[in-house]
Enzyme design. Structure first.
Site, short mmCIF file in Angstrom:
data_model
loop_
_atom_site.label_atom_id
_atom_site.label_comp_id
_atom_site.label_asym_id
_atom_site.label_seq_id
_atom_site.Cartn_x
_atom_site.Cartn_y
_atom_site.Cartn_z
N GLY A 3 0.81 -1.22 0.00
CA GLY A 3 0.00 0.00 0.00
C GLY A 3 0.84 1.26 0.00
O GLY A 3 2.08 1.22 -0.05
N TYR A 4 0.16 2.39 0.06
CA TYR A 4 0.86 3.67 0.03
C TYR A 4 1.75 3.86 1.26
O TYR A 4 2.91 4.29 1.14
CB TYR A 4 -0.13 4.82 -0.07
CG TYR A 4 -0.89 4.90 -1.37
CD1 TYR A 4 -0.28 4.56 -2.57
CD2 TYR A 4 -2.21 5.31 -1.40
CE1 TYR A 4 -0.97 4.63 -3.77
CE2 TYR A 4 -2.91 5.39 -2.59
CZ TYR A 4 -2.30 5.05 -3.78
OH TYR A 4 -2.98 5.12 -4.96
N CYS B 34 -3.29 10.57 10.61
CA CYS B 34 -2.57 11.71 10.04
C CYS B 34 -3.14 13.05 10.51
O CYS B 34 -2.40 13.91 11.02
CB CYS B 34 -2.56 11.62 8.52
SG CYS B 34 -4.21 11.46 7.76
N ASN C 55 0.45 13.40 4.83
CA ASN C 55 -0.27 12.32 5.50
C ASN C 55 0.46 10.98 5.43
O ASN C 55 0.28 10.12 6.30
CB ASN C 55 -1.68 12.16 4.92
CG ASN C 55 -1.69 11.93 3.43
OD1 ASN C 55 -1.31 12.82 2.66
ND2 ASN C 55 -2.10 10.76 3.01
#
EC number: 1.2.1.38
Length: 341
Positions: A11-12, A147, A308
């Site tokens: 994932g990111y 975040c 974030n």
């Protein structure tokens, strides 16, 4: 060297962890897991890693021995493979939401189900070095905040602790599309997201519980998805204490963050970037905090911005890793950002 495994590496947040950790001089990444991409190279979906690693994804249930587990997959802390490594002595750093709230009733209210691991959440140290550095040096379980929660906590805590603001706060959060994750589905396809200011949480955003837990304030929060990939910004509307001055605010912030490597106080009277702006923080581990104060009308807005995926996620986790393992706190987090971008 510290042996690290990244659970949920596809994932990111997982990709950002790998970007920071693979060149980290004191860390060896011994595994990155993904059931969906098991057996494939990690630089296949994280192209910035090309030429820097030959790692391939392992399934989630095949975790090797390691010193630190970084969890970037929802629910990973409850898996048998993770529990086995924790029982063998690995430090757990969870970037997901499951361990952030210690109270099961509060978790139930905001997440709509029973707390999946109240025993772990009860002992988890919040992964925010600015508030919990001493405890993090000995922590076995670390829960990295969300975040926008990180941004709001860092904006609010110095003034709340000094008694300079009232107990009620209204948080307006703005977040780029990467905040929804790499598997967010149709709602975050470019055709649906581009050009949109989507109010996805008019009130009751989950992060308000984290902010209240960390600051002791009564928090209400809404959030809007903005037309950006990365970046988060919060505006915290508070009531100033009687007689509060701008100097009091600056003094409180500077006293609290003077020695912090990743928090900067930004509140200038002129210039393009006179208040915290996410754009110049992309890829960094900085959180900028600032304020706008209209003393005549008793209006005080505290503002914070970060990436974030950086200070709001992977960067904060790496900072916690450095603190916990006795490494220089800036190690692997030295990128200063780009301008113009």
């Amino acid at each position: 060297m510290v042996d690290v495994a990244v659970v949920g590496g596809a994932g990111y947040i997982g990709g950002e962890l790998l970007r920071m950790l693979i060149p980290h001089p004191d860390v060896t990444v011994v595994a990155a897991t993904s059931d969906r991409l098991a057996g494939r190279r990690v630089d296949g979906n994280h192209p910035t890693l090309r030429g820097h690693t030959d790692l391939t994804y392992a399934p989630h249930d095949r975790l090797p021995d390691c010193d630190v587990l970084l969890l970037a997959a929802p629910g990973a802390a409850m898996s048998d493979a993770v529990r086995a490594r924790v029982n063998a002595g690995a430090v757990l750093i969870d970037i997901g939401p499951e361990l952030r709230l210690a109270d099961p009733a509060t978790y139930r209210r905001y997440y709509g189900g029973e707390h999946p691991s109240p025993e772990l959440a009860a002992v988890a140290v919040p992964g925010l070095p600015e508030l919990h550095r001493a405890a993090l040096t000995k922590a076995d379980t670390i829960a990295v905040p969300g975040c926008m929660a990180t941004a709001a906590i860092l904006a609010l805590q110095p003034l709340a602790a000094a008694g300079l603001i009232g107990p009620d706060v209204l948080v307006d959060g703005r977040i780029g599309s990467s905040g929804s994750g790499s598997q967010a589905g149709e709602v975050n396809q470019h055709a649906e997201r581009a050009g949109v200011l989507r109010v996805f949480a008019p009130s009751g955003h989950r992060h308000e519980a984290e902010i209240a837990q960390a600051t002791g304030l009564s928090v209400r929060m809404g959030a809007t998805g903005v037309d950006a990939v990365r970046g988060a910004q919060v505006l915290c509307r508070v009531t100033p204490a009687d007689g509060l001055t701008e100097l009091d605010i600056r003094t409180a912030y500077r006293a609290r963050y003077a020695d912090e490597p990743f928090v900067r106080v930004i509140a200038q009277r002129r210039g393009n970037y006179r208040l915290p702006e996410p754009k110049i923080l992309l890829g960094t581990n900085y959180c900028d905090v600032g304020f706008s104060f209209d003393a005549a009308h008793g209006e005080l807005v505290l503002i914070a911005a970060l990436d974030n995926l950086g200070k709001g996620g992977a960067g904060n986790a790496v900072q916690c890793l450095n603190v916990r393992m006795g490494l220089p706190e800036r190690r692997g987090l030295e990128f200063l950002g780009l301008h113009p971008i």
